[in-house]
Design a protein around this motif. Structure first.
Motif, PDB file in Angstrom:
ATOM      1  N   PRO A  37      28.045 -23.915  -3.289  1.00 56.76           N
ATOM      2  CA  PRO A  37      28.139 -23.355  -1.951  1.00 56.76           C
ATOM      3  C   PRO A  37      27.422 -22.024  -1.862  1.00 56.76           C
ATOM      4  O   PRO A  37      27.282 -21.319  -2.860  1.00 56.76           O
ATOM      5  CB  PRO A  37      29.653 -23.182  -1.749  1.00 56.76           C
ATOM      6  N   SER A  38      26.957 -21.672  -0.685  1.00 59.09           N
ATOM      7  CA  SER A  38      26.220 -20.422  -0.506  1.00 59.09           C
ATOM      8  C   SER A  38      27.134 -19.252  -0.219  1.00 59.09           C
ATOM      9  O   SER A  38      26.692 -18.116  -0.181  1.00 59.09           O
ATOM     10  CB  SER A  38      25.218 -20.562   0.653  1.00 59.09           C
ATOM     11  N   GLY A  39      28.409 -19.507  -0.037  1.00 61.65           N
ATOM     12  CA  GLY A  39      29.337 -18.421   0.227  1.00 61.65           C
ATOM     13  C   GLY A  39      30.711 -18.765  -0.280  1.00 61.65           C
ATOM     14  O   GLY A  39      31.008 -19.905  -0.602  1.00 61.65           O
ATOM     15  N   ALA A  40      31.550 -17.781  -0.411  1.00 62.09           N
ATOM     16  CA  ALA A  40      32.896 -17.992  -0.921  1.00 62.09           C
ATOM     17  C   ALA A  40      33.887 -17.950   0.229  1.00 62.09           C
ATOM     18  O   ALA A  40      33.558 -17.611   1.356  1.00 62.09           O
ATOM     19  CB  ALA A  40      33.226 -16.928  -1.957  1.00 62.09           C
ATOM     20  N   GLY A  41      35.125 -18.318  -0.085  1.00 61.10           N
ATOM     21  CA  GLY A  41      36.148 -18.349   0.941  1.00 61.10           C
ATOM     22  C   GLY A  41      36.539 -16.965   1.415  1.00 61.10           C
ATOM     23  O   GLY A  41      36.171 -15.942   0.841  1.00 61.10           O
ATOM     24  N   SER A  42      37.314 -16.916   2.477  1.00 63.23           N
ATOM     25  CA  SER A  42      37.852 -15.677   3.039  1.00 63.23           C
ATOM     26  C   SER A  42      36.756 -14.708   3.468  1.00 63.23           C
ATOM     27  O   SER A  42      36.953 -13.489   3.433  1.00 63.23           O
ATOM     28  CB  SER A  42      38.784 -14.992   2.026  1.00 63.23           C
ATOM     29  N   ARG A  44      34.070 -13.818   2.016  1.00 63.97           N
ATOM     30  CA  ARG A  44      33.362 -13.103   0.949  1.00 63.97           C
ATOM     31  C   ARG A  44      32.070 -13.830   0.596  1.00 63.97           C
ATOM     32  O   ARG A  44      31.958 -15.044   0.722  1.00 63.97           O
ATOM     33  CB  ARG A  44      34.258 -12.991  -0.281  1.00 63.97           C
ATOM     34  N   THR A  45      31.077 -13.064   0.146  1.00 64.59           N
ATOM     35  CA  THR A  45      29.785 -13.635  -0.228  1.00 64.59           C
ATOM     36  C   THR A  45      29.801 -14.023  -1.704  1.00 64.59           C
ATOM     37  O   THR A  45      30.121 -13.200  -2.565  1.00 64.59           O
ATOM     38  CB  THR A  45      28.660 -12.604   0.011  1.00 64.59           C
ATOM     39  N   LEU A  46      29.459 -15.266  -1.989  1.00 64.58           N
ATOM     40  CA  LEU A  46      29.432 -15.750  -3.357  1.00 64.58           C
ATOM     41  C   LEU A  46      28.145 -15.305  -4.047  1.00 64.58           C
ATOM     42  O   LEU A  46      27.040 -15.484  -3.535  1.00 64.58           O
ATOM     43  CB  LEU A  46      29.520 -17.271  -3.395  1.00 64.58           C
ATOM     44  N   LEU A  47      28.283 -14.731  -5.234  1.00 63.27           N
ATOM     45  CA  LEU A  47      27.147 -14.318  -6.052  1.00 63.27           C
ATOM     46  C   LEU A  47      27.341 -14.889  -7.450  1.00 63.27           C
ATOM     47  O   LEU A  47      28.269 -14.525  -8.168  1.00 63.27           O
ATOM     48  CB  LEU A  47      27.056 -12.793  -6.128  1.00 63.27           C
ATOM     49  N   ARG A  48      26.445 -15.820  -7.825  1.00 60.54           N
ATOM     50  CA  ARG A  48      26.521 -16.438  -9.161  1.00 60.54           C
ATOM     51  C   ARG A  48      25.486 -15.781 -10.070  1.00 60.54           C
ATOM     52  O   ARG A  48      24.327 -15.624  -9.702  1.00 60.54           O
ATOM     53  CB  ARG A  48      26.272 -17.944  -9.057  1.00 60.54           C
ATOM     54  N   GLN A  70      35.279  -4.432  -8.545  1.00 58.82           N
ATOM     55  CA  GLN A  70      36.194  -3.480  -7.940  1.00 58.82           C
ATOM     56  C   GLN A  70      35.535  -2.693  -6.821  1.00 58.82           C
ATOM     57  O   GLN A  70      36.183  -2.378  -5.811  1.00 58.82           O
ATOM     58  CB  GLN A  70      36.725  -2.521  -9.012  1.00 58.82           C
ATOM     59  N   GLU A  71      34.257  -2.388  -6.974  1.00 55.89           N
ATOM     60  CA  GLU A  71      33.548  -1.610  -5.960  1.00 55.89           C
ATOM     61  C   GLU A  71      32.994  -2.464  -4.829  1.00 55.89           C
ATOM     62  O   GLU A  71      32.569  -1.929  -3.801  1.00 55.89           O
ATOM     63  CB  GLU A  71      32.394  -0.822  -6.605  1.00 55.89           C
ATOM     64  N   HIS A  72      32.984  -3.800  -5.009  1.00 61.60           N
ATOM     65  CA  HIS A  72      32.416  -4.690  -3.999  1.00 61.60           C
ATOM     66  C   HIS A  72      33.395  -5.827  -3.691  1.00 61.60           C
ATOM     67  O   HIS A  72      33.155  -6.986  -4.031  1.00 61.60           O
ATOM     68  CB  HIS A  72      31.076  -5.269  -4.486  1.00 61.60           C
ATOM     69  N   PRO A  73      34.487  -5.512  -3.031  1.00 58.26           N
ATOM     70  CA  PRO A  73      35.481  -6.544  -2.725  1.00 58.26           C
ATOM     71  C   PRO A  73      34.977  -7.629  -1.772  1.00 58.26           C
ATOM     72  O   PRO A  73      35.576  -8.703  -1.686  1.00 58.26           O
ATOM     73  CB  PRO A  73      36.630  -5.742  -2.093  1.00 58.26           C
ATOM     74  N   ASP A  74      33.863  -7.350  -1.087  1.00 55.64           N
ATOM     75  CA  ASP A  74      33.297  -8.332  -0.172  1.00 55.64           C
ATOM     76  C   ASP A  74      32.415  -9.361  -0.879  1.00 55.64           C
ATOM     77  O   ASP A  74      31.932 -10.308  -0.261  1.00 55.64           O
ATOM     78  CB  ASP A  74      32.475  -7.633   0.911  1.00 55.64           C
ATOM     79  N   ILE A  75      32.175  -9.165  -2.198  1.00 55.81           N
ATOM     80  CA  ILE A  75      31.341 -10.085  -2.969  1.00 55.81           C
ATOM     81  C   ILE A  75      32.190 -10.784  -4.024  1.00 55.81           C
ATOM     82  O   ILE A  75      32.915 -10.129  -4.789  1.00 55.81           O
ATOM     83  CB  ILE A  75      30.174  -9.333  -3.659  1.00 55.81           C
ATOM     84  N   GLU A  76      32.125 -12.101  -4.055  1.00 57.66           N
ATOM     85  CA  GLU A  76      32.822 -12.865  -5.085  1.00 57.66           C
ATOM     86  C   GLU A  76      31.829 -13.181  -6.197  1.00 57.66           C
ATOM     87  O   GLU A  76      30.997 -14.081  -6.071  1.00 57.66           O
ATOM     88  CB  GLU A  76      33.403 -14.159  -4.522  1.00 57.66           C
ATOM     89  N   ALA A 341      23.166  -9.768  -1.617  1.00 55.69           N
ATOM     90  CA  ALA A 341      24.140  -9.473  -2.665  1.00 55.69           C
ATOM     91  C   ALA A 341      23.467  -9.427  -4.036  1.00 55.69           C
ATOM     92  O   ALA A 341      23.811  -8.599  -4.885  1.00 55.69           O
ATOM     93  CB  ALA A 341      25.264 -10.501  -2.652  1.00 55.69           C
ATOM     94  N   ALA A 342      22.492 -10.312  -4.255  1.00 52.60           N
ATOM     95  CA  ALA A 342      21.775 -10.323  -5.528  1.00 52.60           C
ATOM     96  C   ALA A 342      21.014  -9.021  -5.739  1.00 52.60           C
ATOM     97  O   ALA A 342      21.020  -8.440  -6.836  1.00 52.60           O
ATOM     98  CB  ALA A 342      20.814 -11.511  -5.577  1.00 52.60           C
ATOM     99  N   HIS A 343      20.358  -8.534  -4.702  1.00 57.51           N
ATOM    100  CA  HIS A 343      19.615  -7.279  -4.801  1.00 57.51           C
ATOM    101  C   HIS A 343      20.569  -6.098  -4.989  1.00 57.51           C
ATOM    102  O   HIS A 343      20.290  -5.179  -5.780  1.00 57.51           O
ATOM    103  CB  HIS A 343      18.745  -7.075  -3.565  1.00 57.51           C
ATOM    104  N   ALA A 344      21.692  -6.128  -4.283  1.00 56.95           N
ATOM    105  CA  ALA A 344      22.685  -5.061  -4.435  1.00 56.95           C
ATOM    106  C   ALA A 344      23.234  -5.038  -5.858  1.00 56.95           C
ATOM    107  O   ALA A 344      23.436  -3.962  -6.447  1.00 56.95           O
ATOM    108  CB  ALA A 344      23.818  -5.254  -3.428  1.00 56.95           C
TER     109      ALA A 344
END
Length: 448
Positions: A37-42, A44-48, A70-76, A341-344
């Motif tokens: 999937p391109s994104g996570a639940g709730s 949040r943005t999924l980053l593999r 811890q610093e990026h709660p919006d990224i899974e 998210a990958a660049h961040a």
């Protein structure tokens, strides 16, 4: 690199060749097997994220990843640690060929030329990276340039992991080889280095230097040759990686010196990788030539040691190295929140690479080299100036960490150290094997 405190990863020649031959067929399987999937639940943005770090590196990486979360709660962030060497690169190539790869991964920089930038990898958006505080000016020019293909940036260097000289401070002090601050006195030239090794040996009654000379899939002899040969200014291949430029006179000079190290009793002639670590750990020798990644091993034993750059023996301070770098494996639909998210993530990891330096690697992100926390890190900061003289493999598809080049030439130069080959025979065989590698087509065809 090798995982610290472990024997060198063993990509057997058969396994490497099998991986190369099978990539094309295996890639076809990825379309069905790598979907995610391109994104996570709730919301949040999924980053593999895929990497190959084990041992002490794995511990350091895990801590950094936890801090990022811890610093990026919006990224899974989902991180996967895969088997070092050929298995890792086979799987990464398959994922990129299928276009359904993870958002970000680690790649040894010297392997970039063989990883089909533009097909197996996507280019970074440098404007987006700059928004997160990272620009080309933050890196050594040569390392940054190696990450570029046809004007696009496909690899962002995290570090460099060079050959260094470990030294036992107790032995070297007794041999009167240290200055008033307890650092190794400057060594210039082969005669001075041999004399220092001899002096250390007189303290222990054993050879004063240990180096990897043999073993299954040994690559240490290649690293030693590559370091000394780079110091002569010689090259293996042309800039385009398609023609042999080996300087026979310079190469022979290096091989003859390598032979003298064991023939003259300065180093034991038959030691595998694990044996070298054990000999130095036991305090049986004063010096150890190896990559810097064993710093955690020796620190954990509590032995008295430090580290320095490989001395200038042939005309410069160059040292064989590779670099861990971040890449964006090919995604057919790359873009949007996951790409941001990958660049961040990459920018954050670089800006926090002082934590990564604890494992011995020299950060490629230049601001880190001036951070007080890094400068206070000993012995890790002692050899940081090598960042400007690292010698990467030539840009060829068969070069780089765990590559066919390392295995083929490592086996040849092993014979010089053990005495089973003469330096001239090894030179002829190395040239022959280089020609064979050049005649072997890349499994990906053109690289871009």
């Amino acid at each position: 690199m090798h995982p610290p405190s472990l024997p060198p990863p063993g990509p057997s020649r058969r396994r490497v060749l099998g991986s190369v031959a099978g990539l094309g067929a295996l890639a076809a399987l990825t379309a069905a097997g790598c979907a995610a999937p391109s994104g996570a639940g709730s919301g949040r943005t999924l980053l593999r994220y895929w990497h190959l770090f084990g041992g002490g590196d794995g511990v350091n990486m895990a801590a950094m990843l936890d801090a990022f979360r811890q610093e990026h709660p919006d990224i899974e962030l989902e991180a996967a640690t895969l088997q070092w060497g050929a298995p890792y690169y086979t799987k990464l190539g398959m994922a990129g060929a299928g276009g359904r790869a993870p958002e970000v991964a680690v790649l040894h920089l010297a392997r970039l030329a063989g990883f089909a930038p533009g097909r197996l990898l996507n280019a970074f958006d440098l404007d987006l990276l700059a928004e997160y505080g990272v620009t080309p000016a933050d890196f050594p020019e040569d390392l940054w340039r190696r990450g570029a293909v046809d004007g696009a940036q496909y690899a962002i260097p995290l570090d460099t992991h060079p050959m260094v000289l470990y030294y036992n401070t107790d032995i070297c002090e007794r041999a009167e080889l240290l200055d008033g601050d307890g650092r190794l006195l400057p060594i210039e030239g082969r005669e001075a280095f041999s004399a220092a090794v001899r002096a250390a040996g007189e303290v222990t009654g054993r050879p004063g230097l240990v180096i990897e000379t043999l073993g299954a899939d040994t690559i240490g002899p290649w690293r030693i040759f590559a370091t000394f040969y780079a110091q002569t200014g010689g090259t293996l291949l042309g800039d385009d990686g398609t023609r042999i430029t080996l300087d026979d006179a310079k190469a022979l000079e290096v091989l003859e010196y390598m032979r003298s190290l064991t023939a003259d009793g300065l180093a034991p002639p038959q030691v595998d990788y694990q044996g070298t670590v054990g000999i130095f750990s036991a305090g049986d020798t004063g010096f150890f030539l190896n990559g810097e990644w064993e710093v955690s091993t020796f620190t954990n034993t509590g032995m008295p040691f430090s580290m320095a750059r490989v001395p200038n023996l042939f005309g410069s301070g160059a040292a064989q190295a590779d670099c861990h770098s971040f890449v964006l494996p090919n995604q057919n639909d790359r873009g949007g929140a996951t790409n941001e998210a990958a660049h961040a993530f990459v920018a954050w990891m670089l800006r926090h690479s002082v934590d990564w330096a604890a494992g011995g690697h020299v950060p490629a992100y230049l601001p880190t080299l001036e951070e007080p926390a890094y400068l206070e890190m000993h012995p890790q900061s002692e050899y940081r100036s090598v960042i400007d003289e690292v010698a990467l493999d030539p840009p060829a598809w068969f070069a780089g960490s765990a590559s066919m080049l390392w295995l083929e030439l490592g086996a040849v130069f092993s014979g010089v150290l053990t005495g089973s080959r003469s330096p001239r025979n090894a030179l002829e065989e190395a040239r022959s094997r280089l020609a064979d590698l050049l005649d072997t087509p890349s499994p990906f065809g053109e690289t871009a």
